[in-house]
Design a protein around this motif. Structure first.
Motif, PDB file in Angstrom:
ATOM      1  N   LYS A 233     -25.184 -29.026  17.807  1.00  0.00           N
ATOM      2  CA  LYS A 233     -23.613 -28.623  16.087  1.00  0.00           C
ATOM      3  C   LYS A 233     -23.915 -30.143  15.422  1.00  0.00           C
ATOM      4  O   LYS A 233     -23.683 -30.320  14.026  1.00  0.00           O
ATOM      5  N   THR A 234     -23.650 -30.803  16.069  1.00  0.00           N
ATOM      6  CA  THR A 234     -23.539 -32.184  15.168  1.00  0.00           C
ATOM      7  C   THR A 234     -24.768 -32.771  13.950  1.00  0.00           C
ATOM      8  O   THR A 234     -24.215 -32.666  13.009  1.00  0.00           O
ATOM      9  N   GLN A 235     -26.193 -32.570  14.979  1.00  0.00           N
ATOM     10  CA  GLN A 235     -26.962 -32.930  13.847  1.00  0.00           C
ATOM     11  C   GLN A 235     -27.311 -31.280  12.476  1.00  0.00           C
ATOM     12  O   GLN A 235     -27.287 -32.310  11.783  1.00  0.00           O
ATOM     13  N   ARG A 236     -26.993 -30.423  12.775  1.00  0.00           N
ATOM     14  CA  ARG A 236     -26.885 -29.509  11.742  1.00  0.00           C
ATOM     15  C   ARG A 236     -25.387 -29.655  10.964  1.00  0.00           C
ATOM     16  O   ARG A 236     -25.462 -29.945   9.532  1.00  0.00           O
ATOM     17  N   GLU A 237     -24.389 -30.154  11.293  1.00  0.00           N
ATOM     18  CA  GLU A 237     -23.382 -30.985  10.497  1.00  0.00           C
ATOM     19  C   GLU A 237     -23.573 -32.317   9.466  1.00  0.00           C
ATOM     20  O   GLU A 237     -23.538 -32.069   8.795  1.00  0.00           O
ATOM     21  N   TYR A 238     -24.389 -32.939  10.764  1.00  0.00           N
ATOM     22  CA  TYR A 238     -25.192 -34.141   9.835  1.00  0.00           C
ATOM     23  C   TYR A 238     -25.285 -34.173   8.455  1.00  0.00           C
ATOM     24  O   TYR A 238     -25.343 -34.516   6.981  1.00  0.00           O
ATOM     25  N   GLN A 243     -25.760 -33.104   2.346  1.00  0.00           N
ATOM     26  CA  GLN A 243     -26.341 -32.385   0.977  1.00  0.00           C
ATOM     27  C   GLN A 243     -24.550 -32.810   0.708  1.00  0.00           C
ATOM     28  O   GLN A 243     -24.635 -32.209  -0.190  1.00  0.00           O
ATOM     29  N   LEU A 244     -23.905 -32.121   1.440  1.00  0.00           N
ATOM     30  CA  LEU A 244     -22.543 -31.823   0.570  1.00  0.00           C
ATOM     31  C   LEU A 244     -22.072 -33.312  -0.069  1.00  0.00           C
ATOM     32  O   LEU A 244     -21.563 -33.744  -1.168  1.00  0.00           O
ATOM     33  N   LYS A 245     -22.501 -34.791   1.125  1.00  0.00           N
ATOM     34  CA  LYS A 245     -22.294 -35.938  -0.121  1.00  0.00           C
ATOM     35  C   LYS A 245     -23.603 -35.970  -1.615  1.00  0.00           C
ATOM     36  O   LYS A 245     -22.620 -36.362  -1.938  1.00  0.00           O
ATOM     37  N   GLU A 246     -24.836 -35.633  -1.302  1.00  0.00           N
ATOM     38  CA  GLU A 246     -25.393 -35.344  -2.378  1.00  0.00           C
ATOM     39  C   GLU A 246     -24.756 -34.372  -3.824  1.00  0.00           C
ATOM     40  O   GLU A 246     -24.629 -34.586  -4.792  1.00  0.00           O
ATOM     41  N   ILE A 247     -24.307 -33.701  -3.141  1.00  0.00           N
ATOM     42  CA  ILE A 247     -23.413 -32.541  -4.495  1.00  0.00           C
ATOM     43  C   ILE A 247     -22.039 -33.484  -4.751  1.00  0.00           C
ATOM     44  O   ILE A 247     -22.485 -33.173  -6.129  1.00  0.00           O
TER      45      ILE A 247
END
Length: 807
Positions: A233-238, A243-247
């Protein structure tokens, strides 16, 4: 070839060299490869190969603390082993392959070829020809095999070949050996399984051990599964966060802002917040992330999260349980105050015995200048806690206690949480100063808001309007101070333990001045090293004629005034330089020098006439600033029996005057007062200092005595003060504020005091110097008061009524 003999019990005995193994237990029916590097171990291997047919006794030494084979703590149990192979590993070590044959016990120790030898016997008879096993042992064998199979399935640490051997073997002893060798047990536990003689008991121990290890392996597997799931789950959140940072970067969002949010969340997780508070804070943080940086609401949420992070939630100091140290500190800082000090020491004693976390709610009540506020600091120092103080004088808004809701512009938490932030711990000493000066208006009643703060049953979940989550105040030691209890609402007063801090007598003030005030003021005014001495007579002169108080605040001001004058004098004479250091300056303060330093005397006790006068009597009153004299003057003149009362008196005191007149009129014959005197005269009662409001029932006997003096046209005894409530039937009821009233009598030169009989027990708590300075007369009825004030003509003025008693 095996060289052994049979023991008389049918067990094998052999004499073999001993090989000590470091923190390792060798079991029969197992093959292990070890490295032997000690000189004695190498020599034992050589001895076994040459003279003992490759047979040796292998025993673990680590668990027994054995260093030398002939120590008193030699190993008692071990395994007879066959040396299958040996080879030189290095120049100073052997690699040896050992095959365990049977468990054995040392029965004799000896020495051969300068090597330690042991004679051992097998623990289970002849291990090479095991007897037929009983049905119970067969059941244990199958239980062990089944349990070991489950362990292998759960742990995944047992190879299939070993599992097949365990399931195939029908010999319980061998199965126990293989299982004990395989399980990941501590050395001590393996030694227990090795040394157990009784096969049945050993099998039961092995079975229990397998079951426990199976359960542990199951838990480990479950934990590993949860951790792996969490890691996924942590890896998925990472990945999503990246991706959110790039957006956000594409949208022009600042990366530093993201770092700020991460820092806030990290700090929230590290603060040890209660679950409810953490959930609320994270919810507000998520809202903050969605807002624009310049949004007004973003600033509000940032401020809210900062308050959550700045408040103490789990940080606390450890109380110092040393009662003697605490008592020493309290005595160093304050003189007398026995009740307050005893209560603090009782609290410390209970903390030491029970480790109770709930703090008491104390309220110190007494006149100004008696050291109530500074006592709070001493309590904190004695306990080793942080100290915070909130002044409640003039507070009239409930929001100052509970805070404003954060939707308002400029909202903040209330004074309680603001002070907890300053304290930085959840168990400070919290002083609520001047709690009797609270007021209320249309914005609410702050005293009502304090009800939750000062209730031990509720303050573990105090809710501030700004914070909106419970905050634990149960570990705080609350101390409130007040000059009077009359203005404190009863529900709030009921939550506090009231401790009276009475005023000081002259001798007490003398000791306070000598021990505390004079050294303090000399140091503060630069004369700490000078040789300044205040004579006792000079201090008494300041107390009697330059201050008129129950506390010592004005006394300290006068001493400070003296110190400043002396500092100026020292500088004028050239002191304070290298040639004439201030330590060489010396002065002795006498009564004769006080006029030069402090001017003329301020108080000359003009309220009390030294000679007796008709219609003038002296009562004793209690005020918030201590005790005071209450002169009562009465005159009569032609009229119709009307009663005039002046002097800014309250309703209760006016009623006391009417009760006094009615009582005297009903007792006219016994008092030798003609009845027409009550109808042909008007009476005017006046209490001087008319600008000061006065009220209360304790002036009853004073009013009655003044009226009677006017009616009889006789002057009462001089230098007599009295206090007590008068009933319509002539009873004298007890009063309060006894010590302050007696101190007022002393300050005004009174020698005789009349008190209700009901107050006699209260005098036991007073200082002996007060009782020695006054002649106290106890009365139960008004007739006893009149008998003392107006003695018979033939009775000398100094003779007491037989109905009175003198202390």
């Amino acid at each position: 070839m095996k060289i052994f003999s049979l023991h008389p019990e049918g067990r094998i005995t052999e004499k073999l060299p001993i090989l000590l193994l470091d923190d390792f237990v060798l079991f029969p029916d197992t093959v292990v490869s070890i490295v032997v590097s000690t000189p004695k171990g190498i020599k034992a291997i050589d001895e076994a190969i040459v003279y003992n047919g490759n047979r040796i006794f292998a025993a673990c030494k680590s668990a027994f603390g054995c260093r030398d084979p002939f120590d008193t703590e030699n190993p008692r149990y071990g395994t007879v082993a066959y040396i299958q192979r040996h080879m030189s590993h290095t120049d100073i070590s052997y690699r040896v392959v050992l095959q365990g044959e049977y468990r054995a016990e040392v029965i004799k120790r000896s020495k051969k070829n300068n090597l330690p030898y042991v004679t051992v016997r097998s623990l289970i008879g002849n291990p090479y020809y095991p007897p037929p096993e009983e049905p119970e042992l067969v059941a244990l064998l199958r239980s062990i095999q089944q349990s070991f199979s489950q362990y292998a399935e759960v742990s995944k640490k047992v190879n299939q070949e070993l599992l097949s051997d365990v399931l195939r073997i029908e010999n319980l002893e061998k199965v126990c050996n293989l299982v004990s060798h395989t399980l990941p047990l501590k050395t001590e536990r393996k030694l227990e399984l090795l040394a157990q003689e009784d096969l049945k008991a050993r099998a039961q121990q092995v079975y229990e051990t397998i079951e426990r290890e199976t359960e542990v392996a199951s838990l480990q597997k479950s934990i590993a599964s949860k951790v792996k799931s969490r890691m996924d789950k942590t890896q998925r959140e990472y990945i999503l966060n990246e991706q959110l940072k790039e957006i956000r970067k594409e949208l022009g969002k600042d990366e530093a802002e993201e770092d700020e949010f991460d820092e806030i969340e990290k700090n929230l997780n590290a603060r040890g917040l209660p679950e409810e508070v953490l959930a609320k804070a994270k919810k507000e943080l998520r809202r903050l992330k969605r807002l624009q940086a310049m949004s007004p609401e973003a600033g509000v949420l940032r401020g809210y999260l900062e308050w959550i992070l700045d408040l103490p939630w789990i940080e606390q100091t450890t109380d110092n349980p040393d009662l003697e140290r605490a008592e020493t500190i309290l005595n160093e800082d304050h003189y007398n105050m026995k009740k307050a000090k005893e209560r603090i020491l009782e609290y410390l004693a209970v903390r030491k015995l029970t480790d109770a976390t709930r703090g008491p709610i104390l309220c110190f009540v007494g006149p100004p200048g008696t050291g109530k506020t500074s006592l709070g600091r001493s309590v904190a120092r004695a306990l080793g806690r942080n100290f915070v103080r909130v002044s409640l004088g003039g507070v009239r808004d409930e929001a100052e206690i509970r805070g404003h809701r954060k939707t308002y512009v400029g909202a903040l938490p209330g004074k309680i949480l603001q002070s907890m932030k300053k304290a930085a711990t959840i168990n400070p000493v919290f002083l609520l100063d001047e709690i009797d000066k609270l007021s209320s208006d249309f914005r609410g009643d702050p005293a009502a808001a304090l009800l939750e703060v000062l209730d031990p049953e509720q303050n573990n979940a105090f809710v501030d309007h700004y914070l909106e989550v419970p905050y634990n105040l149960s570990k705080v030691l609350f101390i409130a101070t007040a000059n009077s209890l009359h203005t404190i609402p009863h529900p709030l007063l009921d939550r506090m333990e009231v401790i009276e801090v009475p005023g000081y007598g002259e001798n007490e003030k003398l000791q306070i001045a000598k021990q505390y005030l004079i050294p303090k003021q000399l140091a503060e005014n630069g004369l700490g090293e000078a040789h300044i001495t205040f004579q006792d007579e000079a201090i008494f002169d300041i107390i009697r004629y330059r201050t008129m108080e129950s506390g010592v605040r004005n006394l300290e001001r006068e001493i400070a005034h003296c110190s400043r004058k002396l500092a100026r004098e020292a500088l004028a004479k050239g002191y304070g330089t290298e040639e004439k250091p201030i330590g060489s300056f010396s002065r002795t303060i006498r009564v004769s020098t006080l006029s030069k330093l402090l001017g003329n005397r301020k108080y000359k006790h003009d309220l009390v006439y030294t000679e007796s006068r008709i219609g003038v009597c002296y009562g004793l009153a209690w005020t918030e600033t201590g005790g005071t004299m209450l002169p009562v003057e009465t005159v009569r003149f032609e009229g119709s029996g009307e009663l005039i009362i002046t002097g800014n008196l309250g309703d209760v005191m006016k009623e006391s005057a009417r009760i006094a007149l009615s009582f005297l009129r009903s007792m006219g014959q016994e008092l030798n007062v003609p009845n027409e005197n009550f109808t042909k005269y008007d009476f005017h009662i006046h209490v001087p200092e008319g600008a000061i409001p006065k009220d209360g029932p304790s002036a009853g006997i004073t009013l009655a005595s003044s009226l009677l003096s006017c009616l009889l046209q006789r002057a009462p005894r001089s230098l007599v003060a009295m206090t007590g409530e008068l009933t319509l039937t002539g009873r004298v009821l007890p009063i309060g504020g006894l010590k302050e009233k007696l101190l007022a009598a002393l300050r005004n030169g009174i020698t005789n005091v009349i008190l209700p009989q009901g107050n006699k027990e209260d005098l036991e708590e007073l200082d002996k110097d007060i009782l020695r300075a006054l002649s106290i007369h106890y009365v139960e009825k008004a007739a006893e008061v009149f008998a003392f004030l107006f003695p018979q003509e033939e009775t000398p003025a100094t003779t007491l009524s037989p109905e009175s008693s003198t202390l």
